[in-house]
Write an enzyme that holds these catalytic residues in place. Sequence first.
Site, PDB file in Angstrom:
ATOM      1  N   GLU A 181       0.845  -1.195   0.000  1.00 33.72           N
ATOM      2  CA  GLU A 181       0.000   0.000   0.000  1.00 33.72           C
ATOM      3  C   GLU A 181       0.884   1.250   0.000  1.00 33.72           C
ATOM      4  O   GLU A 181       1.861   1.338   0.748  1.00 33.72           O
ATOM      5  CB  GLU A 181      -0.876  -0.022   1.249  1.00 33.72           C
ATOM      6  N   LYS A 230      -8.946   3.263  -2.764  1.00 34.43           N
ATOM      7  CA  LYS A 230      -9.360   2.641  -1.500  1.00 34.43           C
ATOM      8  C   LYS A 230     -10.724   3.167  -1.071  1.00 34.43           C
ATOM      9  O   LYS A 230     -10.946   4.381  -1.012  1.00 34.43           O
ATOM     10  CB  LYS A 230      -8.305   2.920  -0.423  1.00 34.43           C
ATOM     11  N   CYS A 247      -5.906  -2.816   1.971  1.00 32.53           N
ATOM     12  CA  CYS A 247      -5.885  -2.913   3.432  1.00 32.53           C
ATOM     13  C   CYS A 247      -7.271  -2.959   4.068  1.00 32.53           C
ATOM     14  O   CYS A 247      -7.924  -3.989   4.041  1.00 32.53           O
ATOM     15  CB  CYS A 247      -5.050  -1.770   4.010  1.00 32.53           C
TER      16      CYS A 247
END
Length: 570
Positions: free
Chosen positions: A44, A122, A159
């Site tokens: 990430e 994200k 994540c």
Amino acid sequence: METIRVAGAQINLRVGDLAHNEARIRDAMSWAEAEGADVLLLPELAIPGYPPEDLVIRKGFVDANLGVLERLAGHAGATVTVVGFVDRVPPAGPVTTGRDSSPVANAAALLHRGQIKGIYNKVLLPNYGVFDEERYFVAGSAPGAVWNVGGVVVGVSICEDIWVPDGPPSTQVAAGARLLLNINGSPFQVSKDAERVRHIEREAVGARVPVVYLNLVGGQDELVFDGGSIVMDRGGSIQYRAPRFEEDLFVVDVEVGEPVDNRAGATVGRSDPSPRSSETRFPDPGSATEPIELIYRALVLGLGDYVRKNGFSKVVVGLSGGIDSALTAVIAVDALGRDAVRGVTMPSEFSSHGSIHDSEELARRLGIRLDVIAIGDLFTAYRSALAPVFAGNEFGVAEENLQPRIRGTLLMGISNKHSEMVVATGNKSEMAVGYATLYGDMAGGYAVLKDVFKTTVYDLARWRNRGDEVIPDEIIRKPPSAELRPGQLDTDSLPPYEVLDQVLAAYIEEDRSIDAIVDAGFDRATVTRVAAMVDRNEYKRRQAPPGVKITPKAFGRDRRLPITNGWRGG
């Protein structure tokens, strides 16, 4: 059964050092290409480093990170590379934040044959504990985006997206994904790894699709990223497990199930007949490591990376003959090597012969340089200078604290002269109740034991001594003392650490009230006294150096209370 060759680069990157990160990513891309991988995963925000914090507010930084992305795309070949970066997105309305650039997203790009083939932003932005991504990023709005990589429909997420039930990975499976790829910057804390595995298993078993979880490794200020990347098959079995606290490049041929739906767009991915090795690595996934070892390895990695990434090559540690400074010195040697560590012992008239001897013996066993600087004359000079101001008052805390402040001054002088970072030796128990001296033993560039309770300090020392007694047993067995007055013991001012640490854990890490802690079986007077000490010493903790986070609630990044605070309700 159809397979897809997945490569993972669990590498140690540097926040803000775009040239370094670009070079590391290019190397990984070349390696994955040579391995015949269909897809390569990188961590990430790999390009800017994680977490970039307020750097993403700077237009020049975001532009430079996008420039790196373009160059990496030009380097991409047959292997699809999934790499984290900061994406600039169109504003939803007028920008009123005062920033000099448009909003940004925490993003992953798919690079293939010289082009950026896709971007995923994200969706779920964590905003708790050490995370404050809502401060910086706008959330993605396409949780179900999927791509066809060499004939296999994959879902890419970042994540937090995989940490909640029915999150973006579930949406991607519904859109036809047969493989879930999740890139992470997930920091270490005790027992967190089991939670990660549960989330990955939920997605893999629930959707009957394999999951590849790629995590960052390395230290960044207070945070340590422990790697431990995982490839899990459709049945919830771990097919590959990367090591913890170490870099790792791995390639796994992952079996995928039959297509559920194929609504993805154009195919991206390897279409050349490049030869592939048939070897796939399958280390024993059941080789668990005990928690105390994981903590120790986190401390070693965190200190080593903090020192190196901030341009130092050596450190200096004040050795008192006590357990905290001994463990700090051992961690420093394990992190940096014996030639990079200087010990300094600074005895006063109250220092016992045993403490001086124990410091010398520790230094001998570690093979580090030890300088002895007696502070008796300096202490006398300080007291003489202050005598007119202190007149009429008996020897007390002010005189006691002069000694660690003299020692702190000497250590900082050595640091300035020799460019050696001072490593402070205080632990979490002391930081919690203020049993430390501002501008004295709290002085330093980094406090490696800052989030380690005193009882855990002893556990770590005993663990490190297994089979090789590097810390003299006398240091571990002696009653702890600051040795700032005749016959002083820590228990003169504090409850026994076995009691204190349990109360502190309940009050600080669990946010339990005084009444709740008393109901759990602790003495009310003790709990009330400890809570009061914690509350009134917030001002000291704000001035303490950073240190490795290992618990769910560390001072600094996690626990944020006002200094000026009249609440005493527990």
